[in-house]
Scaffold this motif. Structure first.
Motif, PDB file in Angstrom:
ATOM      1  N   GLY A  61       0.798  -1.225   0.000  1.00  0.00           N
ATOM      2  CA  GLY A  61       0.000   0.000   0.000  1.00  0.00           C
ATOM      3  C   GLY A  61       0.829   1.273   0.000  1.00  0.00           C
ATOM      4  N   LEU A  99      -0.041 -12.851  -7.080  1.00  0.00           N
ATOM      5  CA  LEU A  99       1.003 -11.924  -7.465  1.00  0.00           C
ATOM      6  C   LEU A  99       0.325 -10.837  -8.234  1.00  0.00           C
ATOM      7  CD1 LEU A  99       3.310 -14.726  -8.742  1.00  0.00           C
ATOM      8  CD2 LEU A  99       3.433 -13.590  -6.546  1.00  0.00           C
ATOM      9  N   ASP A 101      -0.210  -6.436  -9.096  1.00  0.00           N
ATOM     10  CA  ASP A 101       0.385  -5.151  -9.327  1.00  0.00           C
ATOM     11  C   ASP A 101       1.307  -5.172 -10.524  1.00  0.00           C
ATOM     12  OD1 ASP A 101      -1.028  -4.131  -7.358  1.00  0.00           O
ATOM     13  OD2 ASP A 101       0.619  -3.450  -6.107  1.00  0.00           O
ATOM     14  N   ARG A 102       0.982  -5.991 -11.508  1.00  0.00           N
ATOM     15  CA  ARG A 102       1.680  -5.783 -12.781  1.00  0.00           C
ATOM     16  C   ARG A 102       1.213  -4.425 -13.254  1.00  0.00           C
ATOM     17  NH1 ARG A 102       4.181  -9.443 -16.223  1.00  0.00           N
ATOM     18  NH2 ARG A 102       3.598  -8.075 -17.915  1.00  0.00           N
ATOM     19  N   ARG A 104       0.223  -1.117 -15.143  1.00  0.00           N
ATOM     20  CA  ARG A 104      -0.336  -0.772 -16.441  1.00  0.00           C
ATOM     21  C   ARG A 104       0.512   0.332 -17.059  1.00  0.00           C
ATOM     22  NH1 ARG A 104      -5.695  -1.764 -16.766  1.00  0.00           N
ATOM     23  NH2 ARG A 104      -5.439  -2.696 -14.742  1.00  0.00           N
ATOM     24  N   ASP A 110       5.508  -0.412 -22.556  1.00  0.00           N
ATOM     25  CA  ASP A 110       5.192  -1.835 -22.677  1.00  0.00           C
ATOM     26  C   ASP A 110       6.221  -2.529 -23.555  1.00  0.00           C
ATOM     27  OD1 ASP A 110       3.349  -3.359 -21.505  1.00  0.00           O
ATOM     28  OD2 ASP A 110       1.768  -3.071 -22.991  1.00  0.00           O
ATOM     29  N   SER A 113       9.790  -2.697 -21.802  1.00  0.00           N
ATOM     30  CA  SER A 113       9.960  -3.217 -20.448  1.00  0.00           C
ATOM     31  C   SER A 113       9.548  -4.672 -20.357  1.00  0.00           C
ATOM     32  CB  SER A 113       9.127  -2.409 -19.454  1.00  0.00           C
ATOM     33  OG  SER A 113       9.219  -1.046 -19.730  1.00  0.00           O
ATOM     34  N   ILE A 115       8.213  -7.361 -17.253  1.00  0.00           N
ATOM     35  CA  ILE A 115       7.848  -7.482 -15.832  1.00  0.00           C
ATOM     36  C   ILE A 115       7.641  -8.944 -15.487  1.00  0.00           C
ATOM     37  CG2 ILE A 115       6.217  -6.828 -14.039  1.00  0.00           C
ATOM     38  CD1 ILE A 115       5.446  -4.448 -15.689  1.00  0.00           C
ATOM     39  N   SER A 117       6.687 -11.523 -12.150  1.00  0.00           N
ATOM     40  CA  SER A 117       6.326 -11.667 -10.735  1.00  0.00           C
ATOM     41  C   SER A 117       6.943 -12.949 -10.207  1.00  0.00           C
ATOM     42  CB  SER A 117       4.809 -11.765 -10.584  1.00  0.00           C
ATOM     43  OG  SER A 117       4.160 -10.857 -11.444  1.00  0.00           O
ATOM     44  N   LYS A 197       3.036   9.702  -1.596  1.00  0.00           N
ATOM     45  CA  LYS A 197       1.771  10.310  -1.176  1.00  0.00           C
ATOM     46  C   LYS A 197       2.066  11.569  -0.354  1.00  0.00           C
ATOM     47  CE  LYS A 197      -0.243   5.750  -1.289  1.00  0.00           C
ATOM     48  NZ  LYS A 197      -0.973   4.683  -0.665  1.00  0.00           N
ATOM     49  N   ASP A 199       1.167  14.418  -0.611  1.00  0.00           N
ATOM     50  CA  ASP A 199       0.084  15.376  -0.403  1.00  0.00           C
ATOM     51  C   ASP A 199      -0.681  15.057   0.876  1.00  0.00           C
ATOM     52  OD1 ASP A 199      -0.735  12.976  -1.584  1.00  0.00           O
ATOM     53  OD2 ASP A 199      -2.599  13.884  -2.336  1.00  0.00           O
ATOM     54  N   ARG A 200      -0.388  13.921   1.467  1.00  0.00           N
ATOM     55  CA  ARG A 200      -1.108  13.514   2.680  1.00  0.00           C
ATOM     56  C   ARG A 200      -0.594  14.275   3.900  1.00  0.00           C
ATOM     57  NH1 ARG A 200      -2.116   7.933   3.085  1.00  0.00           N
ATOM     58  NH2 ARG A 200      -3.223   7.210   1.266  1.00  0.00           N
ATOM     59  N   PRO A 201      -1.516  14.422   4.876  1.00  0.00           N
ATOM     60  CA  PRO A 201      -1.063  15.028   6.127  1.00  0.00           C
ATOM     61  C   PRO A 201       0.046  14.169   6.739  1.00  0.00           C
ATOM     62  CG  PRO A 201      -3.416  14.386   6.237  1.00  0.00           C
ATOM     63  CD  PRO A 201      -2.936  14.091   4.864  1.00  0.00           C
ATOM     64  N   LEU A 238       0.792   8.730  -7.797  1.00  0.00           N
ATOM     65  CA  LEU A 238      -0.454   8.788  -8.562  1.00  0.00           C
ATOM     66  C   LEU A 238      -0.400   9.918  -9.577  1.00  0.00           C
ATOM     67  CD1 LEU A 238      -3.302   8.053  -6.001  1.00  0.00           C
ATOM     68  CD2 LEU A 238      -2.496   6.623  -7.878  1.00  0.00           C
TER      69      LEU A 238
ATOM     70  N   ARG B 546      -5.456  -0.252  -9.010  1.00  0.00           N
ATOM     71  CA  ARG B 546      -4.474  -1.283  -8.650  1.00  0.00           C
ATOM     72  C   ARG B 546      -5.225  -2.601  -8.584  1.00  0.00           C
ATOM     73  NH1 ARG B 546      -2.651  -0.239  -3.062  1.00  0.00           N
ATOM     74  NH2 ARG B 546      -1.653  -2.245  -3.313  1.00  0.00           N
TER      75      ARG B 546
ATOM     76  N   ARG C   7       1.252 -21.556 -12.625  1.00  0.00           N
ATOM     77  CA  ARG C   7       1.119 -20.094 -12.655  1.00  0.00           C
ATOM     78  C   ARG C   7      -0.043 -19.743 -13.589  1.00  0.00           C
ATOM     79  NH1 ARG C   7       5.636 -17.181 -11.076  1.00  0.00           N
ATOM     80  NH2 ARG C   7       5.421 -15.660 -12.740  1.00  0.00           N
ATOM     81  N   VAL C  36      -1.148 -17.075  -8.706  1.00  0.00           N
ATOM     82  CA  VAL C  36      -2.109 -16.370  -9.551  1.00  0.00           C
ATOM     83  C   VAL C  36      -1.567 -14.980  -9.862  1.00  0.00           C
ATOM     84  CG1 VAL C  36      -4.433 -15.414  -9.642  1.00  0.00           C
ATOM     85  CG2 VAL C  36      -4.023 -17.608  -8.512  1.00  0.00           C
ATOM     86  N   GLU C  54       5.717 -13.058 -20.474  1.00  0.00           N
ATOM     87  CA  GLU C  54       6.702 -12.661 -19.464  1.00  0.00           C
ATOM     88  C   GLU C  54       6.576 -13.511 -18.209  1.00  0.00           C
ATOM     89  OE1 GLU C  54       6.266  -8.411 -19.000  1.00  0.00           O
ATOM     90  OE2 GLU C  54       6.737  -8.062 -21.109  1.00  0.00           O
ATOM     91  N   GLU C  55       5.351 -13.866 -17.854  1.00  0.00           N
ATOM     92  CA  GLU C  55       5.139 -14.642 -16.636  1.00  0.00           C
ATOM     93  C   GLU C  55       5.196 -16.144 -16.893  1.00  0.00           C
ATOM     94  OE1 GLU C  55       5.098 -13.263 -13.850  1.00  0.00           O
ATOM     95  OE2 GLU C  55       4.354 -11.208 -14.056  1.00  0.00           O
TER      96      GLU C  55
END
Lengths: 324, 549, 135
Positions: A61, A99, A101-102, A104, A110, A113, A115, A117, A197, A199-201, A238, B546, C7, C36, C54-55
């Motif tokens: 996160g 797995l 958070d590939r 975008r 694309d 690169s 990627i 996992s 982040k 911009d967060r407090p 972001l 996400r 996978r 996954v 790739e995976e």
């Protein structure tokens, strides 16, 4: 078990010529471990040694994947082909993993690169071999830089991140991330801090905490020796703010490594660690096997009957291995 | 509440005064056997009294039954227009529009993303020309129109205003609702275009515009329905929805709106699922929480701004593909819960929806189901007939307790602001994570047989897949719509279109200006929905979720 | 732990945003010991192919709820063929029984309907992978 029709040298040649599918398959072999993995790693090792390895670590996160995506875009725009190895924990109960958070990306990124996992698969020993082998594969094929992304919790992750040429630690405001990072030992391996982040407090508080901890000398002592102090960069992944500064900080750090000669120290250290890991793994595996031999069983019984101590038994087993 | 006396008399007397003023339906309020019944039972809190736990009106369904609002839209605008006119001929006064997926996502029919989706799940709208066809020969000053759209809501509202203007109907004569609840899109339904903060800006612009120009229009319908369909618990549905409501209120107040003016025009949309008493407790708690927060925290003084008015739809996700006919019973029970929970309007699902879009026959049976609840069961004779029952009151309190715990969490991560807490929860995956956890827990229970779903994991005999008669929408719609769009694009004045789109981008980059007039001008040039979305994207960017499991 | 670490890539292709089912499936497969890779919403055939390469995926699962399966299913299998990727494609979601045959003929390996149990999900994926491996 999935079989591939091509031999390892064929796959390797195809990967060198830019075929993604073959590189994907080689990474699977490396991940699976054993003799085959050693063969692949051996091929890759000879061609490697040209990339710059960036470790990016941060709590779940913290936005590190989004941040990685931003960096990939910038690298791509300047004509770099970068690879990402995203390491995520496996479930200790089932061995499965989600797995994610590939990132975008736009089409250009694309194209430029790669990627992949990777799950920890519950054994740190395996990961300690698979990660360097994967890095060498990316390196051999020509990806520069190679980014290793890990969740910043646990020793394995810290080790993996710490093995990079440049380690970026991502914290977020308000969640005591800086303190947690300190506890996990991440401050000692960090070359660049990112307060994401921003911009967060509490963003400025996080920055101040980090500054304070750096002042108190929680770093490895490199600052005194080399005059390098990890910069703290405020970012918002972001919106993309701060990404350019991070790239510049990475370049600065790389230049610093070169001019101070630390790059050699780091790379030697990494090689040493890989050999050490391999030795430990080999000894560990052989030791486990010994436990189920006649000799091993006799030693176990002797301990159970209180004829000898566990420490004595262990020494005898190691001696028997070394004398083989 | 309770026995507290005031200068106007006790709660019962106050309620009686209000009740006596209400106009009642002309039917005997008695049981099937002829026993007369009172309008409400119990002696402390009465319907129409703050915090409205027992209903927002003193006479509830004795004056007016809930609105039986059935959602429709398919194929081309002309197809849907025929259905609308049929509905109006049969005495209906409310039109409810379902759009197809490309329209909902701000995409044109000729986008590569739209392949296979044009006109399938609703009507396809690309330009003002489609909107002209959709409402052809319908007097927009006489009907109330509900439009279920969120991401590109401003564009669709602009088209509606422009069609009305062509027919000499002024914006202030237009009545209806646009869903326009973008927060739940990031949490559950996922039909967003821009990131959350710019989306809030667009909504605030729409609220300002409708407040000034369209006083009969409801600019937001805050929807928990999709949150529940995505797998949340009843309490999460309740809490996330009301929290989104608080977020809109905070944003409107920050933009200088008066809480009473704005609060009066908000309405809600809930799910009615199968756990009968949990649902009823949820509906009752929703009214109580909303009234308290609006009055105590946001300072509303007009009681209409404290009313949690809501539309209900039965739970699509509860419908089974196995033995689909038994879904009719599920829908009946869920509809009953909505009526006992005091809903203002109700859509009942068709039994075949787990298999495909509903056939006309299935839609008719669904409507008949709620007509049975309304006219045969007698539940409409007495307001909040379950109020006072220990279990129902406990459940209402429990729903409220769980919701308050969630509000407290959002306030914490938002540094005291629900609006900021909601943004933070979207950004850090709190909402989607909580919903996915709840969905998986339920699925595991079903799988382990600890929860019985009739026809799925028990009582499975009697399924006859070969007997099914499903609605199919052919590829002709897509071809027809593509041709139409091509014609419009070749006939319009491209310079005007380009100029109007440039103005949108300019206004978008200046937060002090209102986007609505610029969008209305653009739709009049027959700029397409996607072109308008793209103009705003050039300033606002797009939102990519996400991939959290 | 499973000795065969499958996978599996899961994704939503196109505009359809109904992701409740696919997220449940992701967890079911994880709990069965698989890895996954969830790509999330609004994927294209291109992004799915790139990820599969790739995976080094053993299987691809797509979820469809908007009646677009007869268009998008064959489109995906055609893309897999063009990329010379021999990876089984499994489609889940709202697919009427009478459409299953057409999907299978277009090269889809299996179809999972609404209400499939966790065991069915896992065995369908396992079977699809072993069927591919045997050829």
């Amino acid at each position: 078990m999935k079989s591939s029709k091509e031999t390892i040298p064929q796959l390797f040649e195809a990967a060198l010529s830019g075929e993604r599918r073959s590189l994907g398959k080689l990474l699977t072999l490396v991940e699976r471990g054993g003799e085959t993995a050693d063969d692949v790693a051996g091929l890759a090792h000879r061609k490697a040694g040209n990339t710059h390895v960036i470790g990016i670590t941060g709590a779940p996160g913290s936005g590190k994947s989004t941040l990685t995506g931003r960096l990939l875009e910038l690298f791509s725009q300047t004509g770099h082909n970068s690879a990402v190895l995203a390491v995520d924990p496996s479930s200790p109960l089932t061995g499965g993993a989600i797995l994610g958070d590939r990132i975008r990306m736009d089409d250009l990124t694309d194209e430029n690169s790669f990627i992949r996992s990777m799950a920890t698969r519950g054994h740190s020993g395996g990961l300690a071999l698979a990660v360097p082998a994967a890095i060498q594969l990316f390196d051999a094929v020509g990806y520069k830089p190679v980014i290793i992304e890990t969740v910043g919790v646990g020793q394995v992750e810290v080790d993996v991140a710490g093995a990079a040429d440049t380690t970026v630690v991502v914290v977020t405001p308000g969640m005591g991330d800086a303190v947690q990072a300190n506890k996990a030992g991440l401050l000692e391996v960090a070359d660049i801090f990112v307060v994401n982040k921003s911009d967060r407090p509490g963003a400025n508080d996080a920055r101040r905490d980090l500054d304070l901890m750096l002042d108190l000398g929680h770093i490895s002592g490199l600052e005194e020796k080399t005059g390098y102090r990890p910069p703290i960069i405020m970012a918002n992944s972001l919106e993309g703010t701060g990404s350019q500064e991070i790239i510049e900080a990475i370049e600065n750090h790389a230049n610093h490594l070169k001019s101070s000669g630390s790059i050699k120290v780091r790379q030697d250290q990494r090689t040493l660690m890989e050999i050490q890991n391999r030795v430990e793994l080999l000894i560990g595996t052989t030791a486990k096997e010994t436990l189920s031999t006649e000799f091993g069983k006799a030693m176990i019984n002797a301990v159970l009957n209180r004829e000898t101590s566990p420490a004595q038994a262990a020494k005898s087993i190691v001696n028997s291995l070394l004398n083989d | 509440m309770g026995t507290e006396e005031s200068s106007n008399g006790n709660p019962q007397e106050m309620w009686q005064l209000e009740y006596n003023k209400a106009k009642l339906r002309d039917i005997p309020f008695e049981t099937m056997s002829g026993v007369p019944v009172d309008p409400v039972y119990g002696d402390d809190l009465f319907p129409g009294q703050y915090p409205y736990t027992r209903g927002i009106y003193p006479s509830m369904y004795r004056s007016r039954l809930w609105t039986m609002r059935m959602f429709a839209g398919f194929g081309t605008a002309e197809d849907t227009n025929l259905r609308f006119k049929e509905l109006l001929r049969n005495g209906g006064t409310g039109l409810s529009t379902a759009f197809d997926m490309p329209t909902l996502m701000g995409r044109d029919s000729d986008s590569e993303w739209s392949l296979g989706e044009v006109g399938r799940a609703g009507v396809a709208i690309d330009t003002l020309s489609d909107m002209e066809d959709l409402f052809a020969d319908i007097d927009l000053s006489k009907v109330s129109t509900s439009m279920t759209i969120n991401g590109p809501a401003a564009t669709l509202l602009a088209m509606y205003v422009a069609v009305a203007e062509q027919n000499n109907v002024a914006p202030d004569e237009l009545a209806g609702t646009i869903q326009n609840d973008i927060l739940k899109e990031y949490q559950a339904q996922k039909e967003y275009i821009y990131p959350p903060r710019p989306s809030m800006r667009i909504i605030t612009d729409m609220v300002k515009y409708t407040t000034n120009e369209m006083p009969k229009w409801h600019p937001i319908s805050i929807s928990g329905y999709h949150i529940r369909e995505a797998g949340s618990t009843a309490a999460q549905e309740l809490a996330f929805t009301l929290a989104n409501g608080f977020a809109y209120v905070e944003a409107a107040i920050a933009a200088g709106q008066n809480v009473d003016d704005f609060g009066r025009r908000l309405s809600f949309f809930f799910n009615s699922h199968s756990d009968f008493f949990e649902e009823i407790g949820k509906f009752r708690a929703a009214r109580r929480i909303w009234a308290r927060w609006m009055k105590e925290r946001y300072g509303a003084t007009d009681e209409r701004a404290m009313f949690c008015r809501f539309h209900t739809q039965t739970a699509g996700v509860s419908l089974t593909a196995q033995q689909p006919e038994i879904n009719i019973a599920r829908v009946g029970i869920q509809a009953l819960a909505a009526a006992l929970g005091g809903t203002q309007s109700l859509h009942t699902d068709s039994f075949d929806e787990a298999l495909a879009l509903p056939t006309e026959d299935a839609a008719r049976i669904a409507l008949r189901t709620q007509q049975i609840v309304a006219h045969e069961t007698g539940v409409a004779n007495v307001a909040d007939p379950l109020g006072g029952a220990p279990y129902v009151e406990w459940m209402t309190d429990e729903m409220e307790r769980q919701a308050e715990a969630i509000f407290a969490h959002l306030e914490e991560i938002g540094d005291g602001s629900i609006l900021e807490g909601t943004f933070a929860g979207i950004e850090n995956g709190y909402f989607v994570g909580e919903i996915a956890d709840a969905a998986y827990r339920f699925e595991r229970e079903v799988n382990a047989g600890r929860r019985i779903i009739v026809g799925v994991n028990d009582f499975t005999e009697g399924d006859n897949p070969e007997d099914r008669n499903l609605l199919r929408i052919g590829a002709e719609t897509e071809e027809y719509q593509l041709k139409r769009l091509e014609d419009i694009k070749s006939q319009r004045n491209q310079d005007q279109v380009d100029a109007a789109l440039r103005v949108i981008a300019e206004v978008a980059s200046d937060a002090t200006r209102n986007l609505m007039p610029a969008i209305i001008d653009a739709v009049k040039t027959y700029a397409t929905e996607e072109e308008i979305s793209a103009a705003m994207e050039s300033v606002f960017g797009t939102y990519v979720e996400r991939a959290i499991v | 732990m499973s000795d065969q670490q499958y996978r599996v890539i899961l994704a939503k292709l196109g505009l359809d945003g109904h992701d409740r089912g696919i997220k449940v499936v992701a967890r079911i497969l994880r709990d069965a010991g698989m890895e996954v890779i969830y790509l999330g919403l609004r994927q294209t055939t291109g992004s799915i192919i790139a990820a599969a390469e790739e995976e080094d995926a053993d299987a691809i699962g797509l979820s469809m709820h908007n009646a677009g399966h007869l268009t998008l299913g064959p489109k995906m299998t055609a893309s897999l063929n063009d990329a010379r990727l021999d990876i089984p494609l499994i489609i889940g979601g709202i697919v009427p029984d009478e459409d299953i045959e057409e999907l299978l003929e277009s090269g889809v390996a299996a179809v999972l309907g609404p209400g499939a149990s966790a065991e069915e999900v896992v065995s369908t994926v396992r079977d699809a992978i072993s069927a591919r491996d045997e050829t």
